[in-house]
Write an enzyme that holds these catalytic residues in place. Structure first.
Site, PDB file in Angstrom:
ATOM      1  N   GLN A  11       0.835  -1.229   0.000  1.00 26.25           N
ATOM      2  CA  GLN A  11       0.000   0.000   0.000  1.00 26.25           C
ATOM      3  C   GLN A  11       0.857   1.262   0.000  1.00 26.25           C
ATOM      4  O   GLN A  11       0.703   2.146  -0.832  1.00 26.25           O
ATOM      5  CB  GLN A  11      -0.835   0.088   1.278  1.00 26.25           C
ATOM      6  CG  GLN A  11      -1.908  -0.922   1.489  1.00 26.25           C
ATOM      7  CD  GLN A  11      -2.891  -0.412   2.552  1.00 26.25           C
ATOM      8  OE1 GLN A  11      -3.812   0.332   2.222  1.00 26.25           O
ATOM      9  NE2 GLN A  11      -2.712  -0.804   3.800  1.00 26.25           N
ATOM     10  N   ALA A  59       7.182  -5.081   4.938  1.00 30.69           N
ATOM     11  CA  ALA A  59       6.745  -5.465   6.286  1.00 30.69           C
ATOM     12  C   ALA A  59       5.863  -6.695   6.258  1.00 30.69           C
ATOM     13  O   ALA A  59       5.296  -7.051   5.214  1.00 30.69           O
ATOM     14  CB  ALA A  59       5.962  -4.309   6.919  1.00 30.69           C
ATOM     15  N   TYR A  60       5.777  -7.320   7.418  1.00 28.07           N
ATOM     16  CA  TYR A  60       4.803  -8.386   7.657  1.00 28.07           C
ATOM     17  C   TYR A  60       3.638  -7.701   8.361  1.00 28.07           C
ATOM     18  O   TYR A  60       3.794  -7.222   9.489  1.00 28.07           O
ATOM     19  CB  TYR A  60       5.415  -9.473   8.546  1.00 28.07           C
ATOM     20  CG  TYR A  60       4.472 -10.617   8.840  1.00 28.07           C
ATOM     21  CD1 TYR A  60       4.579 -11.825   8.155  1.00 28.07           C
ATOM     22  CD2 TYR A  60       3.466 -10.496   9.795  1.00 28.07           C
ATOM     23  CE1 TYR A  60       3.706 -12.878   8.416  1.00 28.07           C
ATOM     24  CE2 TYR A  60       2.594 -11.539  10.050  1.00 28.07           C
ATOM     25  CZ  TYR A  60       2.721 -12.722   9.364  1.00 28.07           C
ATOM     26  OH  TYR A  60       1.854 -13.768   9.624  1.00 28.07           O
ATOM     27  N   THR A  61       2.466  -7.607   7.719  1.00 25.96           N
ATOM     28  CA  THR A  61       1.389  -6.765   8.267  1.00 25.96           C
ATOM     29  C   THR A  61       0.121  -7.539   8.662  1.00 25.96           C
ATOM     30  O   THR A  61      -0.902  -6.924   8.945  1.00 25.96           O
ATOM     31  CB  THR A  61       1.009  -5.664   7.243  1.00 25.96           C
ATOM     32  OG1 THR A  61       0.679  -6.289   5.997  1.00 25.96           O
ATOM     33  CG2 THR A  61       2.132  -4.678   7.023  1.00 25.96           C
ATOM     34  N   ASP A 101       0.661   2.303  15.681  1.00 24.59           N
ATOM     35  CA  ASP A 101       0.006   2.600  16.967  1.00 24.59           C
ATOM     36  C   ASP A 101      -0.077   1.346  17.840  1.00 24.59           C
ATOM     37  O   ASP A 101      -0.253   1.445  19.056  1.00 24.59           O
ATOM     38  CB  ASP A 101      -1.404   3.178  16.724  1.00 24.59           C
ATOM     39  CG  ASP A 101      -2.290   2.301  15.848  1.00 24.59           C
ATOM     40  OD1 ASP A 101      -1.749   1.636  14.939  1.00 24.59           O
ATOM     41  OD2 ASP A 101      -3.510   2.273  16.067  1.00 24.59           O
ATOM     42  N   TYR A 124       2.665  -8.770  16.351  1.00 21.92           N
ATOM     43  CA  TYR A 124       2.897  -7.746  15.322  1.00 21.92           C
ATOM     44  C   TYR A 124       3.448  -6.474  15.976  1.00 21.92           C
ATOM     45  O   TYR A 124       4.474  -5.940  15.548  1.00 21.92           O
ATOM     46  CB  TYR A 124       1.594  -7.461  14.567  1.00 21.92           C
ATOM     47  CG  TYR A 124       1.667  -6.257  13.648  1.00 21.92           C
ATOM     48  CD1 TYR A 124       2.384  -6.304  12.459  1.00 21.92           C
ATOM     49  CD2 TYR A 124       1.017  -5.060  13.984  1.00 21.92           C
ATOM     50  CE1 TYR A 124       2.459  -5.189  11.619  1.00 21.92           C
ATOM     51  CE2 TYR A 124       1.085  -3.948  13.155  1.00 21.92           C
ATOM     52  CZ  TYR A 124       1.810  -4.018  11.969  1.00 21.92           C
ATOM     53  OH  TYR A 124       1.883  -2.920  11.158  1.00 21.92           O
ATOM     54  N   LYS A 128       7.238  -4.867  15.470  1.00 23.51           N
ATOM     55  CA  LYS A 128       7.445  -3.518  14.929  1.00 23.51           C
ATOM     56  C   LYS A 128       8.233  -2.658  15.917  1.00 23.51           C
ATOM     57  O   LYS A 128       9.066  -1.843  15.517  1.00 23.51           O
ATOM     58  CB  LYS A 128       6.100  -2.851  14.604  1.00 23.51           C
ATOM     59  CG  LYS A 128       5.295  -3.496  13.508  1.00 23.51           C
ATOM     60  CD  LYS A 128       5.945  -3.481  12.134  1.00 23.51           C
ATOM     61  CE  LYS A 128       6.168  -2.098  11.581  1.00 23.51           C
ATOM     62  NZ  LYS A 128       6.749  -2.165  10.213  1.00 23.51           N
ATOM     63  N   TRP A 149      -3.985   2.569  11.217  1.00 22.05           N
ATOM     64  CA  TRP A 149      -5.208   2.261  10.451  1.00 22.05           C
ATOM     65  C   TRP A 149      -5.087   2.746   8.991  1.00 22.05           C
ATOM     66  O   TRP A 149      -5.905   3.519   8.494  1.00 22.05           O
ATOM     67  CB  TRP A 149      -6.424   2.902  11.116  1.00 22.05           C
ATOM     68  CG  TRP A 149      -6.721   2.420  12.505  1.00 22.05           C
ATOM     69  CD1 TRP A 149      -5.877   1.814  13.385  1.00 22.05           C
ATOM     70  CD2 TRP A 149      -7.994   2.528  13.177  1.00 22.05           C
ATOM     71  NE1 TRP A 149      -6.535   1.539  14.561  1.00 22.05           N
ATOM     72  CE2 TRP A 149      -7.832   1.965  14.465  1.00 22.05           C
ATOM     73  CE3 TRP A 149      -9.231   3.047  12.835  1.00 22.05           C
ATOM     74  CZ2 TRP A 149      -8.876   1.902  15.401  1.00 22.05           C
ATOM     75  CZ3 TRP A 149     -10.267   2.988  13.766  1.00 22.05           C
ATOM     76  CH2 TRP A 149     -10.088   2.416  15.019  1.00 22.05           C
TER      77      TRP A 149
HETATM   78  N1  LIG Z   1      -1.597  -1.391   7.174  1.00 26.90           N
HETATM   79  C1  LIG Z   1      -1.771  -0.717   8.303  1.00 26.90           C
HETATM   80  O1  LIG Z   1      -2.896  -0.508   8.791  1.00 26.90           O
HETATM   81  C2  LIG Z   1      -0.569  -0.149   9.035  1.00 26.90           C
HETATM   82  C3  LIG Z   1      -0.786   0.531  10.229  1.00 26.90           C
HETATM   83  C4  LIG Z   1       0.330   1.052  10.899  1.00 26.90           C
HETATM   84  C5  LIG Z   1       1.595   0.875  10.387  1.00 26.90           C
HETATM   85  N2  LIG Z   1       1.766   0.178   9.220  1.00 26.90           N
HETATM   86  C6  LIG Z   1       3.137  -0.004   8.722  1.00 26.90           C
HETATM   87  O2  LIG Z   1       3.258   0.726   7.509  1.00 26.90           O
HETATM   88  C7  LIG Z   1       4.154   0.056   6.616  1.00 26.90           C
HETATM   89  C8  LIG Z   1       3.499  -0.163   5.278  1.00 26.90           C
HETATM   90  O3  LIG Z   1       2.329  -0.967   5.466  1.00 26.90           O
HETATM   91  P1  LIG Z   1       1.435  -1.437   4.234  1.00 26.90           P
HETATM   92  O4  LIG Z   1       0.022  -1.450   4.695  1.00 26.90           O
HETATM   93  O5  LIG Z   1       1.822  -0.671   3.032  1.00 26.90           O
HETATM   94  O6  LIG Z   1       1.931  -2.949   4.083  1.00 26.90           O
HETATM   95  P2  LIG Z   1       1.590  -3.984   2.915  1.00 26.90           P
HETATM   96  O7  LIG Z   1       0.576  -3.425   1.989  1.00 26.90           O
HETATM   97  O8  LIG Z   1       1.320  -5.298   3.593  1.00 26.90           O
HETATM   98  O9  LIG Z   1       2.976  -4.067   2.114  1.00 26.90           O
HETATM   99  C9  LIG Z   1       4.104  -4.664   2.637  1.00 26.90           C
HETATM  100  C10 LIG Z   1       4.967  -5.071   1.483  1.00 26.90           C
HETATM  101  O10 LIG Z   1       6.162  -5.646   2.008  1.00 26.90           O
HETATM  102  C11 LIG Z   1       6.511  -6.737   1.166  1.00 26.90           C
HETATM  103  N3  LIG Z   1       7.397  -7.658   1.883  1.00 26.90           N
HETATM  104  C12 LIG Z   1       7.081  -8.581   2.819  1.00 26.90           C
HETATM  105  N4  LIG Z   1       8.176  -9.254   3.206  1.00 26.90           N
HETATM  106  C13 LIG Z   1       9.217  -8.737   2.505  1.00 26.90           C
HETATM  107  C14 LIG Z   1      10.598  -9.012   2.456  1.00 26.90           C
HETATM  108  N5  LIG Z   1      11.144  -9.991   3.194  1.00 26.90           N
HETATM  109  N6  LIG Z   1      11.387  -8.296   1.612  1.00 26.90           N
HETATM  110  C15 LIG Z   1      10.847  -7.325   0.835  1.00 26.90           C
HETATM  111  N7  LIG Z   1       9.534  -7.021   0.829  1.00 26.90           N
HETATM  112  C16 LIG Z   1       8.726  -7.715   1.661  1.00 26.90           C
HETATM  113  C17 LIG Z   1       5.178  -7.355   0.803  1.00 26.90           C
HETATM  114  O11 LIG Z   1       5.321  -8.153  -0.354  1.00 26.90           O
HETATM  115  P3  LIG Z   1       4.517  -9.562  -0.478  1.00 26.90           P
HETATM  116  O12 LIG Z   1       3.074  -9.227  -0.241  1.00 26.90           O
HETATM  117  O13 LIG Z   1       4.841  -9.999  -1.843  1.00 26.90           O
HETATM  118  O14 LIG Z   1       5.090 -10.437   0.599  1.00 26.90           O
HETATM  119  C18 LIG Z   1       4.317  -6.125   0.575  1.00 26.90           C
HETATM  120  O15 LIG Z   1       4.378  -5.694  -0.770  1.00 26.90           O
HETATM  121  C19 LIG Z   1       4.567  -1.229   7.341  1.00 26.90           C
HETATM  122  O16 LIG Z   1       5.775  -1.013   7.993  1.00 26.90           O
HETATM  123  C20 LIG Z   1       3.461  -1.434   8.367  1.00 26.90           C
HETATM  124  O17 LIG Z   1       3.904  -2.174   9.483  1.00 26.90           O
HETATM  125  C21 LIG Z   1       0.716  -0.321   8.530  1.00 26.90           C
END
Ligand SMILES: NC(=O)c1ccc[n+]([C@@H]2O[C@H](COP(=O)([O-])OP(=O)(O)OC[C@H]3O[C@@H](n4cnc5c(N)ncnc54)[C@H](OP(=O)(O)O)[C@@H]3O)[C@@H](O)[C@H]2O)c1
Length: 282
Positions: A11, A59-61, A101, A124, A128, A149
Site C-alpha cells: 500500500q 513489512a509483515y502486516t 500505533d 505484530y 514492529k 489504520w
Molecule cells: N496497514 C496498516 O494498517 C498499518 C498501520 C500502521 C503501520 N503500518 C506499517 O506501515 C508500513 C506499510 O504498510 P502497508 O500497509 O503498506 O503494508 P503492505 O501493503 O502489507 O505491504 C508490505 C509489502 O512488504 C513486502 N514484503 C514482505 N516481506 C518482505 C521481504 N522480506 N522483503 C521485501 N519485501 C517484503 C510485501 O510483499 P509480499 O506481499 O509480496 O510479501 C508487501 O508488498 C509497514 O511497515 C506497516 O507495518 C501499517
C-alpha cells in the site's frame, strides 16, 4: 536525489513510488526483486545505486496471523529492519521505517505522544517495536514514523473490505469500542517527504488528525460512497480475533507540532479526498 523504495508493491510503497517518480530518481523494489532478509543482496544493490534515502515499506502486516507465525513476523519486521538500516548506513543513506500505533497497549485515554512508553500486546506490535529499535541502533540517520489504520488504493485495507461486504449485501457489524485514527497513504507520503526535505531525524507520530472507532470509519465510508448498507455497532468480544488490539491508540503528532512540521489533515477530510479521487474504481 536517489531514493530506494523497498516493499514497493505494498500500500505505502506503491504510494511513495507514484508520488516521488516525477520529483527524484526512484528505485522501487518489490519483495520479489529485493528481499530485505537477504543482507548480501541489499548491500550489493545499495552499492550499485548509492541512494541518498532508503524508504523501508517492506513489512509483515498480518496482525492476527502473526500470533501463529511469530518467527516470520520478527524476521521481516525486526531482522529485516536491521538489515535495511545497516545496509543504508554503510552507503551513507538515510533510512526511513514505518511503525504502528499497536506498539502501545491502549490503556490510556488521552492521545499517545512520542514520550509515552510502548508496551505492545501483540506479536505484530512487538515485532514492529523491535524494528524501531534496530532501525535506530544501526543507522543514526534514521526517520521512524508511527502511523495507524492505514488505507490507500493499492492493496487490501478496511475501506476495500467495507465496500466489498456492502456490495455483496453482507451485514456490516463493526466494532465500536476500539478507538484509533484512519490514515491515508498519500498523507503519510507527503508528511514523510516534508521530513526528508527538512533533513529531520528521529521518531515522529504521523497519523491523520482526530479519532474514530472502526464503526465510525465504516459509516463514513458508506456515506462517502453512497453505499446501500446499514452499519451496526458491536463490541470487541462479539468479534474475537487471534491478536489483541489496543482499545485506545490515538497518536498525537506531538513532535511534528513542536517542530512546526505537521501537515496531517483530519481523517474525515483525508477519507473524502480518497473516496472522491477513486470513486470510479469502487
Ligand atoms: N496497514 C496498516 O494498517 C498499518 C498501520 C500502521 C503501520 N503500518 C506499517 O506501515 C508500513 C506499510 O504498510 P502497508 O500497509 O503498506 O503494508 P503492505 O501493503 O502489507 O505491504 C508490505 C509489502 O512488504 C513486502 N514484503 C514482505 N516481506 C518482505 C521481504 N522480506 N522483503 C521485501 N519485501 C517484503 C510485501 O510483499 P509480499 O506481499 O509480496 O510479501 C508487501 O508488498 C509497514 O511497515 C506497516 O507495518 C501499517
Amino acid at each position: 536525489m536517489k531514493v530506494v523504495i523497498l516493499g514497493a508493491k505494498g500500500q505505502l510503497g506503491w504510494e511513495f513510488t507514484h508520488f516521488l517518480r516525477d520529483k527524484v530518481k526512484v528505485f522501487p523494489f518489490s519483495h520479489k526483486e529485493l528481499d530485505i532478509l537477504d543482507s548480501k543482496d541489499l548491500k550489493r544493490r545499495f552499492e550499485e545505486i548509492h541512494p541518498d534515502v532508503v524508504i523501508n515499506c517492506a513489512a509483515y502486516t498480518k496482525v492476527d496471523r502473526a500470533e501463529e507465525e511469530r518467527a516470520l513476523a520478527f524476521k521481516i519486521n525486526s531482522i529485516g529492519a536491521k538489515n535495511v538500516s545497516f545496509a543504508s548506513f554503510e552507503v551513507n543513506a538515510k533510512v526511513v521505517y514505518f511503525s504502528t500505533d499497536y506498539v502501545f497497549d491502549g490503556e490510556k485515554n488521552v492521545p499517545y505522544t512520542e514520550l509515552d512508553k510502548p508496551n505492545p500486546i501483540s506479536c505484530y506490535g512487538e515485532s514492529k517495536f523491535v524494528g524501531e529499535q534496530f532501525t535506530r541502533e544501526f543507522n543514526p540517520n534514521h526517520l521512524i514514523l508511527r502511523i495507524s489504520w492505514l488505507y490507500g488504493i493499492n492493496g487490501n485495507n478496511f475501506v476495500k473490505t467495507i465496500v466489498k461486504l456492502a456490495k455483496e449485501k453482507k451485514p456490516l457489524k463493526i466494532v465500536d469500542d476500539q478507538r484509533g485514527t484512519p490514515t491515508y497513504t498519500l498523507d503519510v507520503v507527503k508528511q514523510t517527504w516534508r521530513l526528508i526535505q527538512k533533513g529531520s531525524v528521529g521518531l515522529y507520530h504521523s497519523s491523520n488528525d482526530g479519532e474514530a472507532t472502526w464503526f465510525d470509519f465504516a459509516k463514513e465510508i458508506v456515506s462517502n460512497l453512497n453505499l446501500n448498507a446499514e452499519v451496526t455497532p458491536i463490541k470487541t468480544e462479539e468479534y474475537p480475533t487471534k491478536a489483541k488490539r489496543p482499545p485506545y491508540s490515538i497518536l498525537e503528532n506531538y513532535s511534528l507540532e513542536l517542530e512546526d512540521l505537521n501537515i496531517m489533515r483530519d481523517w474525515r477530510e483525508a477519507l473524502r479526498d480518497f473516496t472522491n479521487r477513486y470513486k470510479e474504481q469502487f
